[in-house]
Scaffold this motif. Sequence first.
Motif: not given
Length: 251
Positions: A108-117, A125-135, A142-144, A147-150
């Motif tokens: 969905i985020v990738a489609r929103k990104f495309a709609a804006a462009l 585009l906001c990306v980021g991991e949760t605490l659990e994912e960092r630990e 997660v970040i890859e 980004i890959r979806a876009v």
Amino acid sequence: MRCKLIAGNWKMNGSVECIRGLLEEIRKGAVTIPSVELAVFPPFVYLGLVEQQLSGTAISWGTQNISEYASGPYTGEVAGQMLRDFNCQYAIVGHSERRALYGESDQIVARKFAAALELGIKPILCVGETLEEREEGVTERVIERQIRAVLDLGGIGSFSDAVIAYEPVWAIGTGKTATSEQAQEVHSFIRSKLAVHDMMFPADQVRILYGGSMKPANARELLAMPDVDGGLIGGASLEAKEFLAIAKACG
Ligand code: PGA
């Protein structure tokens, strides 16, 4: 040379009166820091007011979300063409609050990104991991994936007119900031992924912002990192003094 961008994500805050006052102070302060781009992201209903207050200034504005659809029966949604009507230059997509609270998937985020462009609006585009994912040690994975979806939908070229914001979920609104080393590590990872995807792509021109409890007290150190090209500021963007102090910390 990437021009630093300090973006204020007001989230669901503000009123006509307080936005008038806030923008007046930001307008005055912005002229003293011409080398930094400032942008504000009000709730949709205040776009007209923001456009009126900022037209003809160097300050940009945009939205916190955008519909993936062009028009139609999508109650409560706001389309990109409507953002164009208010001359928005940017739209934030994939903020972790949208992902977590409103079920926005990477696709969905990738489609929103495309709609804006498609409408000439630059997505952030906001990306980021949760605490659990960092630990668990899966931050990069997660970040890859985010980004890959876009990339899968729009290709590497779609990043030429976009901004990326690295926002570790555990740092948003918590007062816990990533250290400048942690931020730099992820920012340089993101840049390297864009470069590796296509050696011809000028990955060094893409702006990568840091977001998550950025305040005047920690901004200078974060903004001094080689791959940190600005900030996506939540809480501190609601106070003109703090927002401007962060922008001044770019220099
Ligand atoms: P914060 O929010 O600065 O209040 O942590 C940042 C964001 O959510 O964009």
